[in-house]
Design a protein around this motif. Structure first.
Motif, PDB file in Angstrom:
ATOM      1  N   SER A 154      13.056  -0.932  -1.473  1.00  0.00           N
ATOM      2  CA  SER A 154      11.888  -0.452  -0.734  1.00  0.00           C
ATOM      3  C   SER A 154      11.204   0.687  -1.482  1.00  0.00           C
ATOM      4  O   SER A 154       9.967   0.786  -1.498  1.00  0.00           O
ATOM      5  N   PHE A 155      11.985   1.542  -2.145  1.00  0.00           N
ATOM      6  CA  PHE A 155      11.407   2.634  -2.931  1.00  0.00           C
ATOM      7  C   PHE A 155      10.622   2.093  -4.120  1.00  0.00           C
ATOM      8  O   PHE A 155       9.492   2.528  -4.395  1.00  0.00           O
ATOM      9  N   GLN A 156      11.197   1.127  -4.845  1.00  0.00           N
ATOM     10  CA  GLN A 156      10.507   0.547  -5.995  1.00  0.00           C
ATOM     11  C   GLN A 156       9.233  -0.169  -5.554  1.00  0.00           C
ATOM     12  O   GLN A 156       8.203  -0.104  -6.232  1.00  0.00           O
ATOM     13  N   THR A 157       9.305  -0.856  -4.425  1.00  0.00           N
ATOM     14  CA  THR A 157       8.116  -1.549  -3.915  1.00  0.00           C
ATOM     15  C   THR A 157       7.030  -0.549  -3.541  1.00  0.00           C
ATOM     16  O   THR A 157       5.835  -0.772  -3.800  1.00  0.00           O
ATOM     17  N   ALA A 158       7.431   0.572  -2.934  1.00  0.00           N
ATOM     18  CA  ALA A 158       6.463   1.612  -2.597  1.00  0.00           C
ATOM     19  C   ALA A 158       5.824   2.192  -3.848  1.00  0.00           C
ATOM     20  O   ALA A 158       4.612   2.455  -3.886  1.00  0.00           O
ATOM     21  N   MET A 159       6.614   2.382  -4.903  1.00  0.00           N
ATOM     22  CA  MET A 159       6.073   2.888  -6.163  1.00  0.00           C
ATOM     23  C   MET A 159       5.081   1.910  -6.775  1.00  0.00           C
ATOM     24  O   MET A 159       4.104   2.310  -7.415  1.00  0.00           O
ATOM     25  N   LEU A 160       5.345   0.629  -6.592  1.00  0.00           N
ATOM     26  CA  LEU A 160       4.473  -0.392  -7.168  1.00  0.00           C
ATOM     27  C   LEU A 160       3.190  -0.548  -6.362  1.00  0.00           C
ATOM     28  O   LEU A 160       2.089  -0.635  -6.922  1.00  0.00           O
ATOM     29  N   ALA A 161       3.319  -0.573  -5.026  1.00  0.00           N
ATOM     30  CA  ALA A 161       2.166  -0.864  -4.179  1.00  0.00           C
ATOM     31  C   ALA A 161       1.443   0.387  -3.689  1.00  0.00           C
ATOM     32  O   ALA A 161       0.224   0.345  -3.464  1.00  0.00           O
ATOM     33  N   GLY A 162       2.182   1.500  -3.515  1.00  0.00           N
ATOM     34  CA  GLY A 162       1.597   2.691  -2.924  1.00  0.00           C
ATOM     35  C   GLY A 162       0.386   3.248  -3.665  1.00  0.00           C
ATOM     36  O   GLY A 162      -0.669   3.482  -3.042  1.00  0.00           O
ATOM     37  N   PRO A 163       0.488   3.492  -4.977  1.00  0.00           N
ATOM     38  CA  PRO A 163      -0.672   4.042  -5.689  1.00  0.00           C
ATOM     39  C   PRO A 163      -1.902   3.138  -5.632  1.00  0.00           C
ATOM     40  O   PRO A 163      -3.028   3.627  -5.466  1.00  0.00           O
ATOM     41  N   ALA A 164      -1.707   1.823  -5.758  1.00  0.00           N
ATOM     42  CA  ALA A 164      -2.843   0.911  -5.680  1.00  0.00           C
ATOM     43  C   ALA A 164      -3.474   0.945  -4.292  1.00  0.00           C
ATOM     44  O   ALA A 164      -4.705   0.955  -4.143  1.00  0.00           O
ATOM     45  N   LEU A 165      -2.638   0.982  -3.251  1.00  0.00           N
ATOM     46  CA  LEU A 165      -3.145   1.050  -1.889  1.00  0.00           C
ATOM     47  C   LEU A 165      -3.881   2.363  -1.653  1.00  0.00           C
ATOM     48  O   LEU A 165      -4.948   2.394  -1.008  1.00  0.00           O
ATOM     49  N   ALA A 166      -3.334   3.455  -2.196  1.00  0.00           N
ATOM     50  CA  ALA A 166      -3.990   4.752  -2.052  1.00  0.00           C
ATOM     51  C   ALA A 166      -5.368   4.747  -2.708  1.00  0.00           C
ATOM     52  O   ALA A 166      -6.345   5.255  -2.139  1.00  0.00           O
ATOM     53  N   GLY A 167      -5.450   4.173  -3.898  1.00  0.00           N
ATOM     54  CA  GLY A 167      -6.737   4.103  -4.584  1.00  0.00           C
ATOM     55  C   GLY A 167      -7.761   3.332  -3.781  1.00  0.00           C
ATOM     56  O   GLY A 167      -8.940   3.726  -3.692  1.00  0.00           O
ATOM     57  N   LEU A 168      -7.322   2.230  -3.173  1.00  0.00           N
ATOM     58  CA  LEU A 168      -8.223   1.419  -2.357  1.00  0.00           C
ATOM     59  C   LEU A 168      -8.694   2.193  -1.130  1.00  0.00           C
ATOM     60  O   LEU A 168      -9.891   2.199  -0.793  1.00  0.00           O
ATOM     61  N   ILE A 169      -7.765   2.874  -0.459  1.00  0.00           N
ATOM     62  CA  ILE A 169      -8.112   3.627   0.749  1.00  0.00           C
ATOM     63  C   ILE A 169      -9.083   4.763   0.419  1.00  0.00           C
ATOM     64  O   ILE A 169     -10.094   4.971   1.105  1.00  0.00           O
TER      65      ILE A 169
END
Length: 431
Positions: A154-169
């Motif tokens: 879950s941590f690795q997935t957050a690292m992968l998806a979190g920054p991209a999602l933040a940029g979109l938001i």
């Protein structure tokens, strides 16, 4: 082992509601943390336009992480660990609300922003040791490694998806929306923590009283070869071979400085970590955890040495993916071994030692790599660092037969932290 046994072991999620709550809450918090990291970086840059300003974020997070991480270890061995996690998560929720409020009000004060960031980091660090002790209390011993693999995934997935999602938001709705997303994630985590059962420290030395007991965590580590050997292995890998600080230089010298390539370097590490997590059953079902960690840590060093020599983008990305996978395997096996080998009365303090090593090792390793590269070259820093890490890990393996021979404890219905006479004797001698 059957091929089906190679895949992610989901037994902890199926078998234990409390662990499902912990995992879901932690996953939400991790994703929110990644979104907040990008939002704070963008916000500070917007306010200051200076790399000194963005560099101050590291100071605002690094110092509280170390200081309050150590304090959190002692706290976790004195109080109900569920209560500690609840209280610190509540603190993080208040900070998240504060970030939302200052963004909505349009405040342009970078000191206020960094103060909020430091306060949120302090709350997280204060609860981190207690949170680390929870899986081993919630799960049967033969599922602890699987539970930690799920958490790492879950941590690795957050690292992968979190920054991209933040940029979109941020691009669509602005900084307030990003901070609000983090607040929602922390609120979800808080709801999950409320449902956990009480978990007071148990066994000899429980309560952590007395001045001598304050040093108990370090004594456990130093007196147990499996513990100091596992932590020394991790330190060897991170101090000598941490590559992140060298990514921009490698990208500039070899691949034309394309920012997309730089982003791919970071993504490749995360992709390797997620991939290893998806097939982590091949690791978590094995009983020779010490050997697995040693091999994984050495593979990390070799992969980064290969990255230092890579002349093609695809070769570099492949090496980083292997390094990310090896790191995941090493982290999962180390975390499980440390929790298994530590008497419950000392798990908070030993977890704080692990926390500090996990925070300080990579940061110092990045600093070392940058200094060496500035004096020589990025390739030399990466290759020499990777090979030096392999040599140090080999030295740990050669001098620590207890770590080499370490075997996972047999399955139990629920782990009891001082479940063996050996654990009780160790706790008595330490206190």
């Amino acid at each position: 082992m059957r091929v089906r046994g190679w895949f992610l072991d989901t037994r902890p999620l199926r078998a234990d509601r409390a662990f499902r709550d912990l995992w879901a809450g932690s996953a939400a918090s991790q994703l929110g943390g990644q979104i907040a990291t990008v939002a704070v970086l963008a916000h500070v840059w917007e306010l200051t336009g200076s790399p000194v300003g963005t560099g101050a974020i590291g100071l605002a997070t690094g110092v509280p992480m170390v200081l309050f991480g150590l304090l959190g270890g002692a706290l976790a061995d004195r109080a109900d660990r569920r209560a500690v996690v609840r209280a610190t998560t509540a603190g993080q929720l208040l900070v998240a609300a504060g970030l939302c409020a200052q963004a909505l009000a349009g405040h342009q004060n970078v000191v206020l922003l960094l103060t909020l960031v430091a306060t949120g980091t302090a709350c997280g660090a204060l609860g981190a040791p207690a949170r680390r002790t929870l899986p081993v209390r919630l799960l049967p011993s033969d599922q602890v490694a699987a539970g930690l693999a799920l958490s790492n995934l879950s941590f690795q997935t957050a690292m992968l998806a979190g920054p991209a999602l933040a940029g979109l938001i941020i691009a669509r709705w602005g900084l307030f929306a990003a901070y609000a997303a983090q607040a929602v994630a922390v609120a979800i985590s808080m709801l999950a923590m409320i449902r956990l059962p009480a978990m007071k420290p148990v066994g000899p030395g429980a309560g952590g009283g007395g001045r001598r007991a304050e040093r108990g965590g370090w004594r456990v580590v130093l007196r147990r070869p499996t513990l100091w050997g596992s932590m020394a292995t991790d330190l060897s890998a991170t101090l000598l071979a941490m590559p992140i600080a060298l990514f921009p230089l490698v990208n500039e010298v070899r691949f034309g400085g394309d920012p997309q390539t730089l982003g791919l370097f970071l993504s490749a590490v995360a992709v390797g970590g997620v991939s290893a997590g998806l097939v982590s059953g091949a690791v978590t079902r094995r009983h020779r955890g010490g050997q697995v960690q040693l091999i994984a840590a050495a593979t990390w060093g070799l992969a980064l040495a290969g990255f230092g020599l890579a002349g093609q983008v695809w070769t570099a990305l492949a090496c980083l993916a292997v390094a990310g996978a090896a790191d995941t395997v090493s982290v999962v096996t180390r975390s499980a071994l440390i929790q298994w080998e530590t008497p419950d009365a000392y798990r908070g303090r030993v977890s704080s030692v692990e926390h500090v090593i996990g925070v300080a090792g990579p940061e110092v390793g990045n600093f070392r790599g940058g200094l060496l590269a500035s004096a020589t070259s990025a390739s030399f820093a990466l290759v020499s660092g990777g090979l030096s890490a392999v040599l140090m890990i080999a030295a740990v393996a050669a001098t620590n037969p207890s770590l080499r021979a370490y075997r996972t404890p047999p399955a139990t219905d629920r782990p009891r932290p001082s479940r063996t006479a050996d654990a009780a004797k160790a706790a008595d001698s330490i206190s």
